[in-house]
Design a protein around this motif. Structure first.
Motif, PDB file in Angstrom:
ATOM      1  N   VAL B   4       9.455  -0.092  93.018  1.00  0.00           N
ATOM      2  CA  VAL B   4       9.663   1.351  93.150  1.00  0.00           C
ATOM      3  C   VAL B   4      10.201   1.696  94.533  1.00  0.00           C
ATOM      4  O   VAL B   4      11.194   2.428  94.669  1.00  0.00           O
ATOM      5  CB  VAL B   4       8.352   2.117  92.865  1.00  0.00           C
ATOM      6  CG1 VAL B   4       8.546   3.609  93.085  1.00  0.00           C
ATOM      7  CG2 VAL B   4       7.890   1.854  91.433  1.00  0.00           C
ATOM      8  N   LYS B   8      13.970   3.095  95.160  1.00  0.00           N
ATOM      9  CA  LYS B   8      13.993   4.449  95.711  1.00  0.00           C
ATOM     10  C   LYS B   8      14.855   4.462  96.971  1.00  0.00           C
ATOM     11  O   LYS B   8      15.734   5.315  97.156  1.00  0.00           O
ATOM     12  CB  LYS B   8      12.558   4.887  96.043  1.00  0.00           C
ATOM     13  CG  LYS B   8      12.467   6.319  96.495  1.00  0.00           C
ATOM     14  CD  LYS B   8      11.066   6.684  96.980  1.00  0.00           C
ATOM     15  CE  LYS B   8      11.081   8.034  97.640  1.00  0.00           C
ATOM     16  NZ  LYS B   8      10.344   8.059  98.900  1.00  0.00           N
ATOM     17  N   ASP B  35      11.196  11.676  89.925  1.00  0.00           N
ATOM     18  CA  ASP B  35      10.449  11.273  88.727  1.00  0.00           C
ATOM     19  C   ASP B  35      10.152   9.771  88.755  1.00  0.00           C
ATOM     20  O   ASP B  35       9.049   9.335  88.438  1.00  0.00           O
ATOM     21  CB  ASP B  35      11.262  11.586  87.451  1.00  0.00           C
ATOM     22  CG  ASP B  35      11.251  13.071  87.127  1.00  0.00           C
ATOM     23  OD1 ASP B  35      10.395  13.794  87.701  1.00  0.00           O
ATOM     24  OD2 ASP B  35      12.088  13.516  86.316  1.00  0.00           O
ATOM     25  N   PHE B  36      11.165   9.044  89.151  1.00  0.00           N
ATOM     26  CA  PHE B  36      11.000   7.588  89.202  1.00  0.00           C
ATOM     27  C   PHE B  36       9.908   7.202  90.204  1.00  0.00           C
ATOM     28  O   PHE B  36       9.039   6.367  89.936  1.00  0.00           O
ATOM     29  CB  PHE B  36      12.331   6.925  89.579  1.00  0.00           C
ATOM     30  CG  PHE B  36      12.210   5.458  89.847  1.00  0.00           C
ATOM     31  CD1 PHE B  36      11.871   4.578  88.823  1.00  0.00           C
ATOM     32  CD2 PHE B  36      12.413   4.947  91.122  1.00  0.00           C
ATOM     33  CE1 PHE B  36      11.749   3.215  89.071  1.00  0.00           C
ATOM     34  CE2 PHE B  36      12.282   3.580  91.380  1.00  0.00           C
ATOM     35  CZ  PHE B  36      11.950   2.725  90.352  1.00  0.00           C
ATOM     36  N   THR B  37       9.942   7.869  91.353  1.00  0.00           N
ATOM     37  CA  THR B  37       8.945   7.575  92.389  1.00  0.00           C
ATOM     38  C   THR B  37       7.543   7.943  91.912  1.00  0.00           C
ATOM     39  O   THR B  37       6.571   7.228  92.139  1.00  0.00           O
ATOM     40  CB  THR B  37       9.258   8.385  93.675  1.00  0.00           C
ATOM     41  OG1 THR B  37      10.658   8.321  93.915  1.00  0.00           O
ATOM     42  CG2 THR B  37       8.518   7.829  94.856  1.00  0.00           C
ATOM     43  N   ARG B  38       7.484   9.057  91.199  1.00  0.00           N
ATOM     44  CA  ARG B  38       6.191   9.553  90.738  1.00  0.00           C
ATOM     45  C   ARG B  38       5.627   8.680  89.610  1.00  0.00           C
ATOM     46  O   ARG B  38       4.479   8.285  89.615  1.00  0.00           O
ATOM     47  CB  ARG B  38       6.371  10.991  90.236  1.00  0.00           C
ATOM     48  CG  ARG B  38       5.073  11.706  89.889  1.00  0.00           C
ATOM     49  CD  ARG B  38       5.295  13.194  89.873  1.00  0.00           C
ATOM     50  NE  ARG B  38       6.575  13.486  89.207  1.00  0.00           N
ATOM     51  CZ  ARG B  38       6.720  14.383  88.240  1.00  0.00           C
ATOM     52  NH1 ARG B  38       5.711  15.090  87.840  1.00  0.00           N
ATOM     53  NH2 ARG B  38       7.899  14.601  87.685  1.00  0.00           N
ATOM     54  N   TRP B  39       6.497   8.391  88.626  1.00  0.00           N
ATOM     55  CA  TRP B  39       6.007   7.665  87.444  1.00  0.00           C
ATOM     56  C   TRP B  39       5.996   6.149  87.639  1.00  0.00           C
ATOM     57  O   TRP B  39       5.236   5.440  86.994  1.00  0.00           O
ATOM     58  CB  TRP B  39       6.867   7.990  86.215  1.00  0.00           C
ATOM     59  CG  TRP B  39       6.666   9.401  85.728  1.00  0.00           C
ATOM     60  CD1 TRP B  39       5.505  10.112  85.748  1.00  0.00           C
ATOM     61  CD2 TRP B  39       7.644  10.263  85.148  1.00  0.00           C
ATOM     62  NE1 TRP B  39       5.698  11.373  85.210  1.00  0.00           N
ATOM     63  CE2 TRP B  39       7.004  11.484  84.830  1.00  0.00           C
ATOM     64  CE3 TRP B  39       9.003  10.140  84.863  1.00  0.00           C
ATOM     65  CZ2 TRP B  39       7.676  12.564  84.244  1.00  0.00           C
ATOM     66  CZ3 TRP B  39       9.662  11.198  84.278  1.00  0.00           C
ATOM     67  CH2 TRP B  39       8.997  12.409  83.975  1.00  0.00           C
ATOM     68  N   GLY B  40       6.902   5.670  88.471  1.00  0.00           N
ATOM     69  CA  GLY B  40       7.008   4.228  88.666  1.00  0.00           C
ATOM     70  C   GLY B  40       7.542   3.536  87.423  1.00  0.00           C
ATOM     71  O   GLY B  40       8.029   4.178  86.495  1.00  0.00           O
ATOM     72  N   ASP B 142       9.473   8.497  81.335  1.00  0.00           N
ATOM     73  CA  ASP B 142       8.923   7.387  82.086  1.00  0.00           C
ATOM     74  C   ASP B 142       9.888   6.996  83.198  1.00  0.00           C
ATOM     75  O   ASP B 142      11.035   7.450  83.237  1.00  0.00           O
ATOM     76  CB  ASP B 142       8.590   6.200  81.174  1.00  0.00           C
ATOM     77  CG  ASP B 142       9.797   5.698  80.398  1.00  0.00           C
ATOM     78  OD1 ASP B 142      10.877   5.521  81.001  1.00  0.00           O
ATOM     79  OD2 ASP B 142       9.661   5.484  79.181  1.00  0.00           O
ATOM     80  N   GLY B 143       9.406   6.183  84.100  1.00  0.00           N
ATOM     81  CA  GLY B 143      10.177   5.841  85.289  1.00  0.00           C
ATOM     82  C   GLY B 143      11.437   5.051  84.989  1.00  0.00           C
ATOM     83  O   GLY B 143      12.445   5.196  85.679  1.00  0.00           O
ATOM     84  N   LEU B 147      15.055   6.036  86.140  1.00  0.00           N
ATOM     85  CA  LEU B 147      15.817   5.132  87.001  1.00  0.00           C
ATOM     86  C   LEU B 147      17.285   5.089  86.578  1.00  0.00           C
ATOM     87  O   LEU B 147      18.186   5.055  87.416  1.00  0.00           O
ATOM     88  CB  LEU B 147      15.201   3.720  86.927  1.00  0.00           C
ATOM     89  CG  LEU B 147      15.799   2.641  87.831  1.00  0.00           C
ATOM     90  CD1 LEU B 147      15.646   3.000  89.299  1.00  0.00           C
ATOM     91  CD2 LEU B 147      15.132   1.287  87.560  1.00  0.00           C
TER      92      LEU B 147
END
Lengths: 254, 444
Positions: B4, B8, B35-40, B142-143, B147
């Motif tokens: 992640v 990021k 979103d990616f950072t949050r959800w991973g 989802d992440g 991504l």
């Protein structure tokens, strides 16, 4: 051709065949009759090698080989054919592809070259004419949606294609009307000759009007209790199976 | 550094570099990075990812292709070796490492318009972009999906105008060339079929590794969004026959904005780890969708098919049939959701998932999931997991057919009613051949 000696077999620990002795010579037609539950279909299945059945004792030799040691496909290769009482429907498998695979596998087993597409089609056309089978039946999935009569005709057609030495017909007449019985029997009679033999397993005498047996055996409680000529079949038809049952000593512990 | 943080970091720099072109997309991408950072990256703790692990593959930090990096080794000759049957009569769009490659692509149907997504705004398509792009993120929260959006680079927009029926199919190739390094490719496309338009799409995935070094791995994270207006019709085929060293998440998100027809067939024959998402969102009355799938896994491969059919309006029809064959130590997942919203009366929705396990070590998790909020509907679902039928086996063996061949015939028969739904003959015949080849391998 086929020699069965003291064959005992069963399923799931239950003994069904309690010592069968039977010899079939080339060119002979034998009929096995008997009431429901006497072991007729079990005998047919054991001979064809169905793995659900367990052979407890006895020997079966087929053309000099120990039949019980052979896999089902090897038995077919050696020349044994079972016409099923309930042919299996296989959606998605074309009857033609199935038949071509079977014919060429059996040829391979017998050390013959596989048939190419042209030779195979020629053979198929000949046998179709012999068995009154329509082309449309063969382009469908194997037995899928076939009527009872079509299924049985397809069994006999397969028999004609595989050219067995011994054909076992397991209740081939069940569920058939008289016209269908005639068609199926004609098919069987057309491929009979002095080198191959037929074992007809049936509940009723009527099939034997068309496929005339040399010998008739009555199976009861897992044993052949009476053997005779075709007249025995007439007697059974007339008197029913009760006279056989009444002649038998009560089974110990049964 | 974990995946992640790594991505990021990479993405933030890229978005900064790219800023200026298509500001609408920049804000979308920035949101996706958040979103990616949050959800991973989804782990097995996420219900939607309960049986599928992708974190180990992404923890290897496959590289994002660099900006303007088109000097990858993949050549015309490489491509010619991999063209699909029938390509002479097909439009071909080629992505290499997630980036659209116009040199390898060809368009022979005048009815099709193809444009880079980041050029849509300057070509007066801002509205289409706003209305349709990334609608999938409402369903795929989802992440890994974020991504793909965050990365958005050299994606394409495909449009078929009103009343145009495209006779020749589009073949879309997703090539992941990992011969030089471990690659993360993230292709993205948006397709719009306007009123009464018709199109056939075939998507396929090809990964290249170093032949002498089988451990070189790659990951493909693919998203295609397809929008149908009234009376449009779509045939969508996805054929996965990829290298075992490749992992992939492949999402197809279809919206039916008007009464329209969708026909999809997803065939997964090879590939190390595959997760497919297929969503069909019916936003109009009397939409119709047919979803077919076949997966045939072996070795230690993994296949996961997640589907959603969302009935939002009355009178829609959907029929879904997915079949699976699992050999070796392979694992399979089928998760089929059907939503019938309160408004969607007179919905007919059918779903079936049938699996055959060819080995005691193979397994499958099948989960039908129906959520019905309307009362006047016909819905059914069913799933089966079993072995090949013993009676059928014995029938074939008793005709002289050895066990191995009998098995091939029975598996082929099982698969046939999926393959027959591929209406592009060269593709159907190709899939039949691939399956036959696989069955021979399975029989050794």
């Amino acid at each position: 051709m086929l020699k069965i000696h003291d064959l005992q077999a069963g399923i799931e620990g239950r003994k069904i065949l309690r010592g069968i002795d039977l010899e079939i010579k080339p060119g002979e037609v034998h009929a096995i009759m008997g009431p429901n539950g006497s072991g007729k279909s079990t005998l047919a299945s054991v001979l064809a090698g169905k793995k659900d059945y367990e052979v407890i004792s006895g020997t079966v030799s087929f053309l000099g080989k120990d039949l019980l040691e052979l896999s089902p496909e090897a038995r077919a290769g050696e020349g044994l054919f079972l016409a099923f009482q309930y042919p299996v429907e296989i959606p998605g498998l074309s009857t033609t592809i199935f038949m071509k695979t079977a014919v060429n596998e059996v040829r391979k087993y017998r050390g013959q070259e596989p048939l190419d597409a042209v030779a195979f089609l020629k053979m198929m056309r000949e046998k179709m004419a012999l068995m009154n089978i329509e082309q449309s039946l063969l382009s469908r999935s194997l037995n899928e949606g076939f009527s009872g009569g079509e299924k049985k005709r397809n069994e006999i057609f397969q028999m004609a294609m595989l050219e067995p030495r011994l054909a076992i017909l397991d209740e081939t007449d069940s569920g058939l009307d008289i016209d269908a019985i005639r068609i199926v029997s004609n098919g069987v009679n057309k491929i009979r000759n002095k080198n191959n033999s037929v074992l007809v397993v049936t509940h009723y005498q009527r099939l034997l009007d068309y496929i005339v047996p040399d010998f008739v055996h009555v199976l009861y409680n897992g044993r052949i209790v009476k053997s005779g000529t075709k007249e025995l079949a007439f007697e059974l038809e007339e008197r029913g199976y009760d006279f056989i049952k009444n002649d038998q000593p009560l089974e110990q512990g049964a | 550094m974990n995946a992640v943080e790594y991505y990021k970091d990479q993405l933030e720099q890229r978005v900064l570099n790219d800023s200026g072109s298509g500001s609408g997309l920049i804000s979308l991408r920035k949101k996706a990075i958040l979103d990616f950072t949050r959800w991973g990256i989804p782990t097995m703790k996420n219900e939607e990812w309960k049986y599928t692990r992708i974190t180990p593959l992404l923890d290897k930090l496959p590289e994002l292709p660099k900006n303007g990096d088109k000097q990858i080794p993949f050549t015309v000759q490489d491509f010619q070796k991999r063209q699909l049957p029938g390509h002479e009569l097909a439009n071909e769009l080629v992505f290499v490492n997630g980036l659209f490659n116009s040199d390898l692509s060809k368009l022979i149907s005048k009815e099709i318009q193809v444009l880079p997504i980041d050029k849509m705004q300057e070509n007066g398509m801002q509205e289409i972009l706003e209305n349709h792009f990334d609608h999938s993120s409402k369903y795929l929260q989802d992440g890994i999906h974020a991504l793909n959006t965050a990365f958005l680079k050299d994606g394409i927009f495909i449009r078929v105008g009103e009343d145009l029926k495209v006779k020749k199919p589009i073949y879309i190739y997703h090539i992941t060339d990992a011969r030089a390094s471990n690659i993360l490719s993230q292709p993205r496309s948006l397709v719009l079929l306007e009123k009464n338009a018709g199109l056939q799409i075939v998507e396929t995935f090809l990964a290249l590794g170093q032949p002498q070094n089988l451990s070189t791995e790659s990951f493909s994270n693919h998203v295609i969004e397809i929008v149908l207006e009234k009376d449009a019709s779509l045939e969508y085929y996805k054929i996965q026959n990829d290298e075992l060293t490749n992992g992939q998440v492949s999402s197809c998100h279809i919206r039916q904005l008007g009464k329209s027809l969708v026909h999809t067939v997803v065939i997964s024959l090879e590939g190390g780890m595959i997760r497919n998402n297929l969503n069909v969102v019916m936003e109009s009355e009397r939409c119709e969708a047919h979803l077919y799938g076949l997966y045939f896994q072996h070795g230690k491969t993994h296949i996961d098919n997640h589907t959603i059919v969302d009935n939002r309006k009355p009178g829609c029809f959907s029929n879904e049939l997915y079949k699976g064959v699992l050999a070796g130590e392979s694992t399979g997942v089928f998760n089929g959701k059907i939503f019938v919203r309160q408004e969607a009366q007179k919905t007919n929705a059918y779903q079936s998932n049938k699996n055959i396990l060819l080995s005691g070590k193979a397994s499958v998790n099948s989960k039908p999931q129906l959520e019905i909020f309307a009362d006047d509907v016909k819905c059914s679902h069913g799933c089966t997991v079993g072995q090949l039928d013993d009676e059928a086996f014995f029938y074939l063996e008793s005709r002289g057919i050895p066990k191995t061949k009998a098995r091939a015939l029975l598996v082929g028969a099982f698969a046939s009613d999926i393959i027959e739904h591929i209406r592009i003959s060269p593709i159907r015949e190709w899939v039949e051949k691939l399956l036959a080849k696989r069955l021979e391998i399975e029989n050794r």
